[in-house]
Design an enzyme around this catalytic site. Structure first.
Site, short mmCIF file in Angstrom:
data_model
loop_
_atom_site.label_atom_id
_atom_site.label_comp_id
_atom_site.label_asym_id
_atom_site.label_seq_id
_atom_site.Cartn_x
_atom_site.Cartn_y
_atom_site.Cartn_z
N GLU A 272 63.29 2.07 125.76
CA GLU A 272 62.00 2.68 125.94
C GLU A 272 60.91 1.63 126.10
OE1 GLU A 272 62.61 6.95 123.78
OE2 GLU A 272 62.38 5.25 122.47
N CYS B 172 54.38 -2.48 126.08
CA CYS B 172 55.33 -2.83 125.02
C CYS B 172 56.73 -2.62 125.59
CB CYS B 172 55.07 -1.91 123.82
SG CYS B 172 56.28 -2.10 122.51
N CYS C 262 69.80 -2.17 118.49
CA CYS C 262 69.41 -3.36 117.72
C CYS C 262 70.46 -3.58 116.64
CB CYS C 262 68.04 -3.13 117.07
SG CYS C 262 67.36 -4.61 116.27
N CYS D 24 66.74 -2.70 110.05
CA CYS D 24 65.65 -2.72 109.07
C CYS D 24 65.44 -1.30 108.54
CB CYS D 24 64.36 -3.23 109.71
SG CYS D 24 64.51 -4.92 110.34
N CYS E 145 62.85 1.30 110.22
CA CYS E 145 62.75 1.35 111.69
C CYS E 145 63.80 2.28 112.29
CB CYS E 145 62.92 -0.07 112.25
SG CYS E 145 62.86 -0.15 114.05
N CYS F 191 55.21 2.11 116.83
CA CYS F 191 56.12 1.07 116.35
C CYS F 191 57.20 1.65 115.47
CB CYS F 191 55.38 0.06 115.47
SG CYS F 191 54.18 -0.91 116.29
N1 SAH Z 1 62.68 -6.83 116.44
C1 SAH Z 1 61.33 -7.26 116.62
C2 SAH Z 1 60.51 -6.39 117.57
C3 SAH Z 1 60.61 -4.88 117.46
S1 SAH Z 1 59.69 -3.99 116.27
C4 SAH Z 1 60.64 -7.39 115.29
O1 SAH Z 1 61.24 -7.05 114.27
O2 SAH Z 1 59.53 -7.88 115.24
C5 SAH Z 1 57.99 -4.18 116.52
C6 SAH Z 1 57.21 -4.05 115.20
O3 SAH Z 1 57.21 -2.69 114.68
C7 SAH Z 1 57.81 -4.90 114.09
O4 SAH Z 1 56.80 -5.57 113.37
C8 SAH Z 1 58.49 -3.87 113.24
O5 SAH Z 1 58.75 -4.33 111.98
C9 SAH Z 1 57.50 -2.74 113.29
N2 SAH Z 1 58.03 -1.46 112.81
C10 SAH Z 1 59.32 -1.07 112.78
N3 SAH Z 1 59.42 0.17 112.26
C11 SAH Z 1 58.17 0.59 111.99
C12 SAH Z 1 57.61 1.81 111.48
N4 SAH Z 1 58.39 2.83 111.16
N5 SAH Z 1 56.28 1.87 111.35
C13 SAH Z 1 55.49 0.84 111.71
N6 SAH Z 1 55.95 -0.32 112.21
C14 SAH Z 1 57.28 -0.45 112.35
#
Ligand code: SAH
Length: 349
Positions: free
Chosen positions: A96, A109, A116, A120, A123, A342
């Site tokens: 996406e 973006c 992935c 985490c 996420c 995000c």
């Molecule tokens: N893998 C990379 C880029 C993808 S995520 C990274 O970890 O930076 C882009 C951003 O969104 C990251 O800072 C991630 O931690 C954040 N993110 C992930 N899940 C989220 C959520 N549920 N709410 C807000 N930010 C989130």
């Protein structure tokens, strides 16, 4: 003639390799520059479009190479103007991309991997398995297609690009750097590297590598917790890339590039949003001149976390500013109604 599955994707070839391959086909060297210009300047996605090459060469190219572009699947537009679209990489492989308009910027973006591997806890993408590393061409296509959508929906071009979609860019380093070369270079889109941000969950070795390569793009680190004990609980990557390793790597990056990194910190209610947490964050982040982005948590299906309330978020920001003199921005959630914010990218549609 090669079977279609044996044809090399021409966009994966370096300039040198393309020149060599063309020579083997009996073509002069300048042809490679013409072809590259078609692909990277003009965004051609078939050899038929390369009208200055002559039928014979176009046929040879068709027989030996593959050329395509990433197709847009579904497009959704949020109430706040955010546009999310799915890109079809292969059968059952979708990533996406999101277009985020603000008064000053038009940010694309983009994704670097299908799925992935990092999982985490907060996420949605982390619940998918890693299916594929995108090629440089597939990453550049997302930029091109989002630029088209920006014109269509808002009558403007892109001003910024963030590698914050699906995937961990630093675990697909080569393609990500290839894509940056094409986005910033000629032949290519000619954008300034200072308008590009690569976001990482914190792969220490590759952050060092970005420093060694003297990259000119911005770096964002998804910190989210500033003690190993807490970070281990939400980011499995911290077990092999702990905060000491991360600090060293970020310092190295700063020394080599003279670019201030951004630490991203998603505020999770009653988990990492207390005054002690703010103090730990400041202590860690003071290892380099930096900026802090506080991110509003976006709920994901079945998630265990909640967004910190607005007062707590403000207090956290002011505490860092007043006591530690830090540069802090709160990144408000965008495109939530269409799961474009995000952490919400999971190919739900
Ligand atoms: N893998 C990379 C880029 C993808 S995520 C990274 O970890 O930076 C882009 C951003 O969104 C990251 O800072 C991630 O931690 C954040 N993110 C992930 N899940 C989220 C959520 N549920 N709410 C807000 N930010 C989130």
């Amino acid at each position: 003639m090669k079977a279609p599955s044996d044809r090399t994707d021409i966009r994966t070839l370096s300039s040198e390799k393309l020149a060599t391959e063309l020579k083997a086909l009996g073509e002069p060297a300048f042809r490679s520059r013409q072809i590259e210009s078609w692909i990277w300047d003009k965004g051609a996605y078939s050899f038929e479009q390369m009208t200055n090459l002559g039928d014979g060469l176009r046929e040879k190219l068709n027989e030996n190479f593959a050329l395509s572009r990433v197709e847009i699947g579904e497009t959704q537009v949020s109430q706040d103007g955010t546009v999310k679209c799915s890109f079809e990489i292969a059968a059952n492989q979708v990533v996406e991309g999101v277009l985020i308009p603000t008064s000053k910027r038009m940010t694309a973006c983009i994704s670097s991997q299908v799925g992935c591997s990092l999982a985490c806890a907060f996420c949605a993408t982390g619940r998918l398995k890693l299916l594929k590393n995108l090629t440089g061409g597939e990453i550049v296509d997302q930029v091109r297609r989002l630029a088209e959508l920006a014109q269509e929906h808002h009558g403007k071009g892109l001003s910024n690009i963030v590698y914050m979609g699906m995937g961990e860019p630093l675990l697909n380093y080569r393609s990500v750097m290839e894509s940056i070369d094409r986005i910033t270079g000629t032949p290519g889109l000619g954008m300034s590297p200072s308008r590009i941000t690569v976001s990482t969950a914190g792969i220490a070795k590759m952050i060092r590598r970005m420093g060694d390569d003297e990259t000119r793009v911005n770096l964002a680190i998804s910190l989210h917790a500033a003690t190993d004990e807490k970070r281990d609980k939400i980011m499995a990557i911290n077990e092999t890339n702990n905060l000491d390793a991360l600090r060293d790597a970020v310092q190295h990056f700063y020394t080599q590039t003279n670019t201030r990194p951004t630490f991203e910190y998603v505020l999770l209610r009653d988990f990492n949003d207390s005054v002690e947490d703010a103090r730990a964050l400041a202590r860690f982040a003071q290892c380099v001149p930096c900026k802090i982005n506080l991110i509003e948590y976006n709920p994901i299906d079945g998630g265990q976390f909640h967004r910190s309330d607005a007062d707590t978020t403000d207090d956290f920001k002011f505490y860092l500013e007043d006591h530690f003199n830090m540069i802090v921005n709160v990144r408000r959630s965008r495109g939530e109604d269409i799961d474009a914010a995000c952490g919400q990218l999971a190919g739900k549609s």
